[in-house]
Design a protein around this motif. Structure first.
Motif, PDB file in Angstrom:
ATOM      1  N   GLU A 118      41.394  30.681  44.079  1.00  0.00           N
ATOM      2  CA  GLU A 118      40.886  30.485  42.719  1.00  0.00           C
ATOM      3  C   GLU A 118      41.156  29.058  42.217  1.00  0.00           C
ATOM      4  O   GLU A 118      40.324  28.446  41.559  1.00  0.00           O
ATOM      5  CB  GLU A 118      41.594  31.510  41.831  1.00  0.00           C
ATOM      6  CG  GLU A 118      41.112  31.566  40.431  1.00  0.00           C
ATOM      7  CD  GLU A 118      42.013  32.428  39.571  1.00  0.00           C
ATOM      8  OE1 GLU A 118      43.044  32.914  40.062  1.00  0.00           O
ATOM      9  OE2 GLU A 118      41.691  32.597  38.398  1.00  0.00           O
ATOM     10  N   SER A 145      42.629  27.361  30.307  1.00  0.00           N
ATOM     11  CA  SER A 145      41.955  28.472  30.992  1.00  0.00           C
ATOM     12  C   SER A 145      40.725  28.911  30.224  1.00  0.00           C
ATOM     13  O   SER A 145      39.721  29.312  30.810  1.00  0.00           O
ATOM     14  CB  SER A 145      42.910  29.661  31.125  1.00  0.00           C
ATOM     15  OG  SER A 145      43.897  29.374  32.056  1.00  0.00           O
ATOM     16  N   VAL A 157      36.514  28.906  36.043  1.00  0.00           N
ATOM     17  CA  VAL A 157      37.508  29.993  36.008  1.00  0.00           C
ATOM     18  C   VAL A 157      38.691  29.699  36.939  1.00  0.00           C
ATOM     19  O   VAL A 157      39.157  30.561  37.684  1.00  0.00           O
ATOM     20  CB  VAL A 157      36.887  31.370  36.322  1.00  0.00           C
ATOM     21  CG1 VAL A 157      37.687  32.472  35.683  1.00  0.00           C
ATOM     22  CG2 VAL A 157      35.462  31.444  35.856  1.00  0.00           C
ATOM     23  N   ASP A 207      41.680  28.890  35.913  1.00  0.00           N
ATOM     24  CA  ASP A 207      42.857  29.467  35.264  1.00  0.00           C
ATOM     25  C   ASP A 207      44.123  28.604  35.437  1.00  0.00           C
ATOM     26  O   ASP A 207      45.123  29.059  36.018  1.00  0.00           O
ATOM     27  CB  ASP A 207      43.096  30.883  35.810  1.00  0.00           C
ATOM     28  CG  ASP A 207      43.883  31.737  34.847  1.00  0.00           C
ATOM     29  OD1 ASP A 207      44.215  31.250  33.756  1.00  0.00           O
ATOM     30  OD2 ASP A 207      44.175  32.894  35.186  1.00  0.00           O
ATOM     31  N   ALA A 210      47.673  30.076  34.075  1.00  0.00           N
ATOM     32  CA  ALA A 210      48.413  31.007  34.932  1.00  0.00           C
ATOM     33  C   ALA A 210      49.087  30.255  36.072  1.00  0.00           C
ATOM     34  O   ALA A 210      50.229  30.558  36.439  1.00  0.00           O
ATOM     35  CB  ALA A 210      47.470  32.063  35.477  1.00  0.00           C
ATOM     36  N   ARG A 218      53.106  30.220  37.023  1.00  0.00           N
ATOM     37  CA  ARG A 218      53.602  30.591  38.359  1.00  0.00           C
ATOM     38  C   ARG A 218      54.434  29.459  38.937  1.00  0.00           C
ATOM     39  O   ARG A 218      55.464  29.683  39.567  1.00  0.00           O
ATOM     40  CB  ARG A 218      52.423  30.897  39.285  1.00  0.00           C
ATOM     41  CG  ARG A 218      51.728  32.153  38.904  1.00  0.00           C
ATOM     42  CD  ARG A 218      50.970  32.777  40.051  1.00  0.00           C
ATOM     43  NE  ARG A 218      50.469  34.050  39.596  1.00  0.00           N
ATOM     44  CZ  ARG A 218      49.298  34.197  38.954  1.00  0.00           C
ATOM     45  NH1 ARG A 218      48.513  33.175  38.770  1.00  0.00           N
ATOM     46  NH2 ARG A 218      48.913  35.378  38.527  1.00  0.00           N
ATOM     47  N   GLY A 260      48.468  38.525  35.126  1.00  0.00           N
ATOM     48  CA  GLY A 260      47.475  38.974  36.105  1.00  0.00           C
ATOM     49  C   GLY A 260      47.689  38.382  37.477  1.00  0.00           C
ATOM     50  O   GLY A 260      48.639  37.627  37.701  1.00  0.00           O
ATOM     51  N   PRO A 295      38.983  34.406  32.838  1.00  0.00           N
ATOM     52  CA  PRO A 295      40.150  34.054  33.653  1.00  0.00           C
ATOM     53  C   PRO A 295      41.170  35.202  33.646  1.00  0.00           C
ATOM     54  O   PRO A 295      41.345  35.854  32.611  1.00  0.00           O
ATOM     55  CB  PRO A 295      40.733  32.823  32.946  1.00  0.00           C
ATOM     56  CG  PRO A 295      39.689  32.371  32.010  1.00  0.00           C
ATOM     57  CD  PRO A 295      38.822  33.522  31.693  1.00  0.00           C
ATOM     58  N   PRO A 296      41.828  35.485  34.795  1.00  0.00           N
ATOM     59  CA  PRO A 296      42.758  36.627  34.860  1.00  0.00           C
ATOM     60  C   PRO A 296      43.848  36.584  33.788  1.00  0.00           C
ATOM     61  O   PRO A 296      44.196  37.617  33.232  1.00  0.00           O
ATOM     62  CB  PRO A 296      43.371  36.504  36.251  1.00  0.00           C
ATOM     63  CG  PRO A 296      42.414  35.703  37.024  1.00  0.00           C
ATOM     64  CD  PRO A 296      41.703  34.813  36.084  1.00  0.00           C
ATOM     65  N   SER A 297      44.350  35.381  33.479  1.00  0.00           N
ATOM     66  CA  SER A 297      45.465  35.307  32.529  1.00  0.00           C
ATOM     67  C   SER A 297      45.025  35.666  31.108  1.00  0.00           C
ATOM     68  O   SER A 297      45.844  36.049  30.287  1.00  0.00           O
ATOM     69  CB  SER A 297      46.099  33.919  32.543  1.00  0.00           C
ATOM     70  OG  SER A 297      45.248  32.993  31.939  1.00  0.00           O
TER      71      SER A 297
END
Lengths: 304, 156
Positions: free
Chosen positions: A160, A227, A233, A235, A238, A242, B113, B124-126
């Motif tokens: 991603e 994001s 996409v 992101d 996130a 992480r 996510g 977006p997953p988040s």
């Protein structure tokens, strides 16, 4: 950014007023110029800008290349939101009650002329996180003879984030990047995570040491605007969280990373597929000779 | 002569105002930005509150019991000092509850996510994971806590 399908498919108002923020590098003058553009269904902001340039004002400057959201050159601020001009429909932003669109150069960048921004700092920051795979086996890296093994699950951990097209929209929307010049920005940090999460990379410790410095990773406060505006996409919000979690474990000496080994290519390793049991080999017929021979009926006639 | 010396450039950096205004996004699509702005504002209010709190609570040590009782009496009813205290309590309730959410998201990378291949409608997953629900829960819980504090101070 999620696409509003109803908005993008409707017909835009017949004429839309475009307020373009312009900058003249020779005099340093900044002003808003108004253009009235006749629209059509499916017209994008980039189409409108090109129409202005060809029909109304030849001096308007902007950057674009592919016109299909792949190259990431045409990032502008449309009605206060960083967007790719080629991916934003006029109908999405202008309504019949308010047929106006404001177009500005990207926030948090240096403007060279009109809508053209300078990406030098952006690429410098991207370069600082070493955006390439680094291996200990230098010989194999420079002149590869074998392949690095990686499972689909391992690929999905970073795939991603590898879709970034470096359009700079995330940096334009980041409130921390706006006020702190030392902050690496969402794009560079997301790319740092992309290479740290990649099992083929071995120099994660080198990157983590760089990211552990003041002003790098810890300045992010999860406003998640990056994001929200990302057209691909990716992101980044996130990815940064992480990354910070990894740094937290790394400082406690708890972080362990799986590094993939070098393996022979799949085609060398795999055995040839045996013929099915019902297949029979016809005697006195060589497949190689058949391929060389000219067909009885020419191919042109077969097509007719 | 270099290009920079011949031509002027315009620095389009937004500066500190981006930390207090939702520039670049719409709040409806990005409530995380609203939480970020409120966290900053409430943080500044709390810095002022802590300074005032230290000065007011050491009245007992400085001037004795009677002055201390006078100090506490300021919080009864609606007056400028109790109004400031109510604002500080609102800031405290939001800042503390949002802080728990931020610890989960930023230090432990939970509630954001899993990485996935982009597919329509390209969320977006988040931004569609549990942390989005946690933001709404934060707003509601902070409001409930604030109303409860006001009730205890003024009515109970």
């Amino acid at each position: 950014m999620p696409i509003d399908l109803k908005a993008v498919t409707r017909k835009p108002p017949e004429t839309v007023r475009f307020y373009v923020k312009r900058f003249d590098p020779e005099t340093g003058r900044v002003w808003w110029q108004v253009y009235e553009v006749k629209t059509y269904r499916g017209m994008t902001i980039l189409d409108a800008l090109l129409k202005i340039k060809s029909e109304i004002d030849h001096s308007l400057s902007f950057r674009y290349s592919c016109r299909m959201g792949v190259c990431g050159s045409c990032g502008v601020v449309v009605n206060g939101e960083p967007r790719l001009a080629c991916q934003t429909q006029v109908a999405e932003k202008a309504t019949v009650s308010k047929p106006e669109i404001r177009v500005e150069p990207l926030y948090n960048f240096i403007v060279l002329r009109d809508l053209i921004t300078d990406f030098t700092e952006f690429f410098e920051k991207h370069r600082r996180i070493k955006p390439y795979i680094i291996r200990r086996d230098l010989g194999e890296r420079e002149k590869p003879t074998l392949e690095y093994s990686q499972s689909p699950e391992e690929l999905s951990q970073y795939y991603e984030y590898s879709l970034c097209i470096m359009c700079g929209l995330c940096d334009a929307s980041c409130p921390v990047y706006a006020s702190d010049k030392l902050f690496l920005g969402p794009q560079a940090l997301a790319q740092a995570y992309r290479f740290i999460a990649d099992t083929r990379d071995e120099m994660w410790a080198l990157r983590l040491e760089e990211l552990d410095k003041e002003g790098s990773t810890y300045k992010c406060h999860f406003a998640a605007s990056c994001s929200y505006v990302c057209p691909k996409v990716v992101d980044p919000a996130a990815a940064i969280q992480r990354l910070r979690s990894i740094l937290f474990k790394y400082k406690l000496r708890l972080y362990r990373k799986k590094v993939s080994n070098v393996v022979p290519p799949m085609e060398v390793k795999a055995k040839p597929t045996p013929l099915p049991p019902e297949a029979t080999v016809i005697e006195n017929v060589s497949l190689e000779k058949l391929e060389e021979e000219k067909p009885l009926i020419p191919i042109d006639k077969l097509i007719e | 002569m270099t290009i920079k010396s011949r031509f002027k450039v315009l620095d389009n950096r937004l500066g500190v105002k981006a930390s207090f205004l939702p520039i670049g996004v719409t709040i409806a699509g990005n409530p995380e930005r609203l939480a970020f702005i409120l966290h900053r504002i409430t943080g500044i209010i709390l810095v002022g509150f802590i300074a005032a709190h230290i000065i007011s609570t050491n009245t007992l040590a400085r001037e004795g019991w009677e002055a201390w009782i006078e100090e506490v009496r300021n919080l009864e009813g609606l007056n400028p000092i109790s109004l400031l205290f109510i604002i500080a309590m609102g800031a405290l309730s939001f800042h503390s509850i949002n802080g728990i959410r931020l610890i989960m998201v930023e230090f432990l990378s939970l509630w954001i996510g899993r990485p996935e291949k982009p597919k329509p409608p390209y969320d977006p997953p988040s931004l569609k994971s549990f942390q989005r629900k946690a933001i709404y829960a934060t707003f509601i819980l902070a409001l409930i806590a604030w109303v409860a504090i006001i009730y205890v101070m003024l009515i109970w």
